[in-house]
Scaffold this active site. Sequence first.
Site, PDB file in Angstrom:
ATOM      1  N   LYS A   1       0.870  -1.181   0.000  1.00 58.34           N
ATOM      2  CA  LYS A   1       0.000   0.000   0.000  1.00 58.34           C
ATOM      3  C   LYS A   1       0.898   1.220   0.000  1.00 58.34           C
ATOM      4  CE  LYS A   1      -1.746  -1.670   3.908  1.00 58.34           C
ATOM      5  NZ  LYS A   1      -3.158  -1.683   3.586  1.00 58.34           N
ATOM      6  N   ARG A   2       0.312   2.432  -0.177  1.00 56.49           N
ATOM      7  CA  ARG A   2       1.127   3.632  -0.082  1.00 56.49           C
ATOM      8  C   ARG A   2       1.824   3.686   1.280  1.00 56.49           C
ATOM      9  NH1 ARG A   2       0.641   7.511  -4.267  1.00 56.49           N
ATOM     10  NH2 ARG A   2       2.081   8.703  -2.973  1.00 56.49           N
TER      11      ARG A   2
ATOM     12  N   LYS B   1      -0.610   4.177   8.107  1.00 53.15           N
ATOM     13  CA  LYS B   1      -0.727   2.785   7.664  1.00 53.15           C
ATOM     14  C   LYS B   1       0.260   1.881   8.413  1.00 53.15           C
ATOM     15  CE  LYS B   1      -2.311   4.136   3.020  1.00 53.15           C
ATOM     16  NZ  LYS B   1      -3.595   3.467   2.706  1.00 53.15           N
TER      17      LYS B   1
ATOM     18  N   THR C   1      -8.944  -1.387   0.214  1.00 49.80           N
ATOM     19  CA  THR C   1      -9.460  -2.329  -0.772  1.00 49.80           C
ATOM     20  C   THR C   1      -8.437  -3.445  -0.983  1.00 49.80           C
ATOM     21  OG1 THR C   1      -8.616  -0.832  -2.475  1.00 49.80           O
ATOM     22  CG2 THR C   1     -10.975  -0.757  -2.037  1.00 49.80           C
TER      23      THR C   1
ATOM     24  N   LYS D   1      -8.792  -7.577  -1.657  1.00 55.17           N
ATOM     25  CA  LYS D   1      -8.120  -8.357  -2.713  1.00 55.17           C
ATOM     26  C   LYS D   1      -7.335  -9.516  -2.103  1.00 55.17           C
ATOM     27  CE  LYS D   1      -7.656  -3.994  -4.991  1.00 55.17           C
ATOM     28  NZ  LYS D   1      -6.831  -2.775  -5.047  1.00 55.17           N
TER      29      LYS D   1
HETATM   30  C1  F58 Z   1      -8.239   5.895  -0.253  1.00 57.27           C
HETATM   31  N1  F58 Z   1      -7.877   7.264  -0.491  1.00 57.27           N
HETATM   32  C2  F58 Z   1      -8.426   5.589   1.217  1.00 57.27           C
HETATM   33  N2  F58 Z   1      -6.751   8.901  -1.631  1.00 57.27           N
HETATM   34  O1  F58 Z   1      -7.250   5.927   1.930  1.00 57.27           O
HETATM   35  C3  F58 Z   1      -8.720   4.113   1.354  1.00 57.27           C
HETATM   36  O2  F58 Z   1      -8.976   3.785   2.698  1.00 57.27           O
HETATM   37  C4  F58 Z   1      -9.933   3.747   0.503  1.00 57.27           C
HETATM   38  O3  F58 Z   1     -10.118   2.364   0.475  1.00 57.27           O
HETATM   39  C5  F58 Z   1      -9.737   4.222  -0.931  1.00 57.27           C
HETATM   40  O4  F58 Z   1      -9.443   5.611  -0.949  1.00 57.27           O
HETATM   41  C6  F58 Z   1     -10.963   3.991  -1.777  1.00 57.27           C
HETATM   42  O5  F58 Z   1     -12.095   4.492  -1.140  1.00 57.27           O
HETATM   43  C7  F58 Z   1      -6.978   7.568  -1.451  1.00 57.27           C
HETATM   44  O6  F58 Z   1      -6.460   6.705  -2.143  1.00 57.27           O
HETATM   45  C8  F58 Z   1      -5.875   9.435  -2.511  1.00 57.27           C
HETATM   46  O7  F58 Z   1      -5.036   8.779  -3.078  1.00 57.27           O
HETATM   47  C9  F58 Z   1      -6.015  10.936  -2.768  1.00 57.27           C
HETATM   48  C10 F58 Z   1      -5.270  11.356  -4.010  1.00 57.27           C
HETATM   49  C11 F58 Z   1      -5.315  12.838  -4.242  1.00 57.27           C
HETATM   50  C12 F58 Z   1      -4.877  13.645  -3.039  1.00 57.27           C
HETATM   51  C13 F58 Z   1      -5.611  13.235  -1.798  1.00 57.27           C
HETATM   52  C14 F58 Z   1      -5.596  11.731  -1.554  1.00 57.27           C
END
Ligand code: F58
Length: 828
Positions: A557-558, A563, A663, A667
């Site tokens: 994950k990022r 996290k 997510t 997976k």
């Molecule tokens: C993610 N957000 C959530 N944001 O962190 C994760 O828990 C969730 O499962 C997923 O969304 C889908 O609902 C996320 O990925 C970003 O990457 C943004 C990109 C642009 C800037 C702000 C955050």
Amino acid sequence: MAAPEVTHLPNLPNDVEGLRQSIRDAVVRVVGEDPRQATERDWMEALAFAIRERMVERRLLTRRQFADEDVKRVYYLSMEYLIGRMLEANLRNMGILEPARQAMADLGVDLDTILDLEDDAALGNGGLGRLAACILESLATQGYPGYGYGIRYEFGMFRQEFEPYQQVEHPDNWLRYGNPWEFPRSDRKYPVHFYGYVVEHHHPNGETRYTWEDGEEVLAMAYDYPTAGYGRRNVNNLRLWAAKATRDFDLRYFNEGDYIRAVADKAESETISMVLYPNDATAIGKELRLKQEYFFVSASLQDILDRHLALGYDLDALPDKVAIQLNDTHPAIAVAELMRLLMDAHELSWERAWELTRKTFAYTNHTLMPEALETWPVELMERVLPRHMGIIYQINHGFLEEVRHRYPGDTERLARLSIIDEGNGRRVRMAHLAVVGSHRVNGVAALHTQLLQETLFEDFYNLWPERFVNVTNGVTPRLWMIQSNPALTDLLGQRIGNDWQYNLDGLRALEPYAQDPELQKAFMDVKRANKQRLTDLVRERTGVELNPDVMFDVQIKRIHEYKRQLLKLLHVVDLYQRIRAGEDVPPRVVLFGGKAAPGYARAKGIIQVINEVADIVNNDPAIGDRLKCVFFPNYEVSSASIIIPAADISEQISTAGFEASGTGNMKLALNGALTIGTLDGANIEIRDAVGEESIFIFGMTADEVVEHRRSGPSPEAILAQQPNLAAAVEMIESGFFTCDDPETHGDLGRYLRHEDPFFVIADYPAYAAACDRADTLYADRAAWAEAAILNVARMGFFSIDRTVRDYANHIWDITPEPVAPSRTNGAA
Ligand code: F58
């Protein structure tokens, strides 16, 4: 009326012979190469062209049917689509993977080699972008009239390398060989306006109208990506916008006589769609970002209104024929833009425009973290989008009137709810604009929606409780099972048939066999083969040799403090010390993957230290196969497809209350990994689905985290009670794992001891105990296999198809419109 032969759609054959013919033709006619000399890349391109011809046929059929049936459409507005590779996905969803494999073989080309040549389309950061891609795929698969809109970034998510331990970012030039999947639509261009000023006009009839004058204009040009449904003939469309300079630009330059400056300005206006901002959890706050957001929103809304009117509908019918979903706050300016278009371009009254706008939009929130919620300085908004600033003021005025009426005299509430934050140098709160301008607001997991209602949007929830709904995320089983895990797909087919491919709840049919020794053996054999596949890839990418017979413990994950990759790292160091002290700990492979935002120093420090620890551990002869630690470089959709099916353990260990949903957790569980997780995001729903015995839950709950922050013991106090943990922190801090950068390691130690904002130290003892529970279960092969099979069997709820149906039924009010197999156009 055109003659029937003119309106008849072509009908290309999908059998091996027909495909072979199309591919060979395409090498000559499209690629322009002699089949005798064509390279693998030439064949790849030719294959892609043969598929896309077939996709576009179905796309047109789908479009005709939607028009004939007067359907309501949903438009998904997202800054990000993390699609990954398209060739295999398109072959699979078009139902021609195997014929194409054969056709290629006949032409002397190995399909798998070709599939591996394709770059990922990485137009997203992480979960949010991948969710958008899953949703589009599901819309097509279920036959919903659903379209995606986004930006055609020239450069997507950066490529990550380690030099040798630190992350270095390289540009992702994914379009360098062109892109066979896109249809450039030079006939679909819309002007997008920036800067300038607003002029007020008073009509004799008492109306006030506004014009937006001067400033700059950029053109948004459409690039279409057909999106095929699985097991259906529906093909939907993803439309991505690229910025092009207007002709005005050229003329202005010419007149000014400064040719070089002219061309440079033109290039600058095209930078709007140049690059994806690689931030995953913090708002960006740059003017260019605001321009990107407005650029794609404005073009998309102009296009949506054009289509609506071209289909012969009245603007008053907008909410009956159109639903627009805002994927997070990034497209929230759409609320003001639709108002502008309806009033300034189509001359609707404010009241009429506002009613249509609110009924048309819905907003998905993906985070509770305040730093991720976009706010723009009023001054910036006024300068870049002067007309919108005026509209936002007016929306806010009407909204605050409503609040005043409901809560007379409550000025604090007014300040909290206002779209303008007056406290921090006057900023526009885009999330507030999104909530006020939408008829539905949803969180992405049950806990997240609950916390939205109790914290971030508490005041809004009190005002409009009916507006808030939960839609728990899901994942597409087409990519995350059928394509990524063909061995398990086959096994499932043999045991329970293939109904689950169309309705994931069908996996439940596996439950009665969870204790069947034969199934357990076959299941574990599949896992072993997938671990071997990953072992080979890890060797190729990192040179590290893994043993596929030990537990694979995966955190992908990022990289973010919340996290808690540091929790896993401390566990690695703890295990390392225990092994060195002669303890007999069960062997494991720990695999990390993920990117850090380039400006996020702490996250980059975490990557560096993990890499350095891995280097020492992996090369310590006293350790051997008992512990291996790998940071998989450049984690992306295509590598996720290899890593996920090979995981035994899924690490979902965020500080409770911070991960909106997750997510990756879905997976991994779908592929038979057991979760070690906190009660955060969708982990809670995963636990409810798979049962307490088939998941390892640990740590503080979201409420306990709040309590701990207020009155819990300090990290130092906890360390004093935990000798193993203290020793692990000391070992990192001492610089043991580094020869040339003790500062970074020392700093990380100090951070854990004195700051630890995400409670890694406080949760560690419970975490280590959960890992031990997992080890114990893993030692019992049959018990483990049973739990893993039950994980697979009980994941039906987490299908993206259920998610999309929830949106369709509770938010969009749309129904599926499957394209019927037609005799004239061949079988699906
Ligand atoms: C993610 N957000 C959530 N944001 O962190 C994760 O828990 C969730 O499962 C997923 O969304 C889908 O609902 C996320 O990925 C970003 O990457 C943004 C990109 C642009 C800037 C702000 C955050």
